[in-house]
Design a protein around this motif. Structure first.
Motif, PDB file in Angstrom:
ATOM      1  N   ALA A   1       4.865  -4.267  -3.260  1.00 52.89           N
ATOM      2  CA  ALA A   1       4.711  -5.651  -3.713  1.00 52.89           C
ATOM      3  C   ALA A   1       3.372  -5.874  -4.421  1.00 52.89           C
ATOM      4  N   SER A   2       2.508  -4.880  -4.406  1.00 47.87           N
ATOM      5  CA  SER A   2       1.206  -4.966  -5.092  1.00 47.87           C
ATOM      6  C   SER A   2       1.002  -3.717  -5.943  1.00 47.87           C
TER       7      SER A   2
ATOM      8  N   GLN B   1       0.403  -9.478  -0.500  1.00 45.23           N
ATOM      9  CA  GLN B   1       1.419  -8.976  -1.422  1.00 45.23           C
ATOM     10  C   GLN B   1       1.284  -9.683  -2.760  1.00 45.23           C
ATOM     11  N   GLY B   2       1.378  -8.905  -3.833  1.00 45.40           N
ATOM     12  CA  GLY B   2       1.243  -9.470  -5.174  1.00 45.40           C
ATOM     13  C   GLY B   2      -0.146  -9.293  -5.762  1.00 45.40           C
TER      14      GLY B   2
END
Length: 245
Positions: free
Chosen positions: A75-76, A189-190
């Motif tokens: 997610a990253s 996340q992200g």
């Protein structure tokens, strides 16, 4: 099921056309036959299950059976800034970093690095390293191929990392494990994450200070001294566990 990558331009529903070196690999090495199923990724987040329709002289034609958004990526986006190690250690680091979900790898010429590459050697090394990244991406079922950037000087790497959300730099003089756990736990996340790893001789103290001035957070990897080829993979493993959806 064998896994390959292709450009989006080669996907023309209901077919995918494989060209280039993969044609020979599929025909003469893997000996894939019509009717067999293969996995295809477009490098932009979509995975396909296909059936081989025919193998021609310069291309392999596949029939698309299904497609879906890939769930193999973290997610990253994690960027590994790896101080140039001796010998062929970089090949191992790239292979395993790709398996662990790294988004991009930046080889860095640091002050204590023993390896010194001239422009010609660096170019050949980068080509070799990207080929290793491709093979590791296929083997591990990635939906994109992590790029290995050309070698950068330390100052260039810091400049390149400026736009990232989080910067981590493992350092033997960093505060205790509780502080490191706090820093890792704060990664969301992200967010994009840059990880700076020193070569065999570690980072020069001035390099650590410059990194800290740019926002890099020193972290500890425990009470044991890790080799350069172990340190980066340790951080990536920790981040993978923390960020895996």
């Amino acid at each position: 099921m064998h896994h390959f990558f292709t450009e989006p331009s080669q996907i023309r529903d209901p077919h995918i056309f494989i060209t280039g070196p993969d044609v020979n690999h599929m025909k003469n090495v893997l000996r894939i036959m019509p009717g067999e199923r293969v996995g295809i990724s477009d490098g932009q987040g979509t995975d396909y299950v296909c059936e081989v329709d025919r193998l021609e002289e310069t291309e392999v034609v596949l029939n698309i059976l299904s497609s879906e958004k890939s769930y193999s990526e973290l997610a990253s986006r994690i960027y590994l800034f790896q101080g140039l190690p001796k010998g062929d250690k970089m090949e191992l680091i790239i292979q395993k970093a790709v398996e662990l979900g790294v988004f991009e790898i930046v080889p860095v010429a640091t002050r204590r690095a023993v390896v010194k590459l001239d422009e010609k050697k660096a170019k050949k090394k980068t080509e070799r390293w990207n080929a290793i990244a491709l093979g590791a991406a296929k083997q591990s079922g990635r939906s994109l191929i992590p790029e290995v950037k050309p070698v950068m000087r330390f100052a260039e790497a810091l400049e390149y990392a400026k736009e990232l959300d989080v910067l981590l730099i493992p350092y033997e003089m960093a505060a205790g494990m509780e502080k490191t756990k706090e820093i890792i736990s704060a990664v969301r996340q992200g967010q994009s994450v840059g990880v700076f790893i020193g070569p065999e001789g570690g980072f020069d103290e001035e390099e650590v200070e410059k990194a800290a001035a740019e926002g890099a957070q020193p972290v500890t990897l425990g009470r044991r001294i890790l080799r350069t080829e172990t340190a980066g993979l340790t951080v990536l493993s920790i981040l993978m566990y923390h960020l895996e959806q």
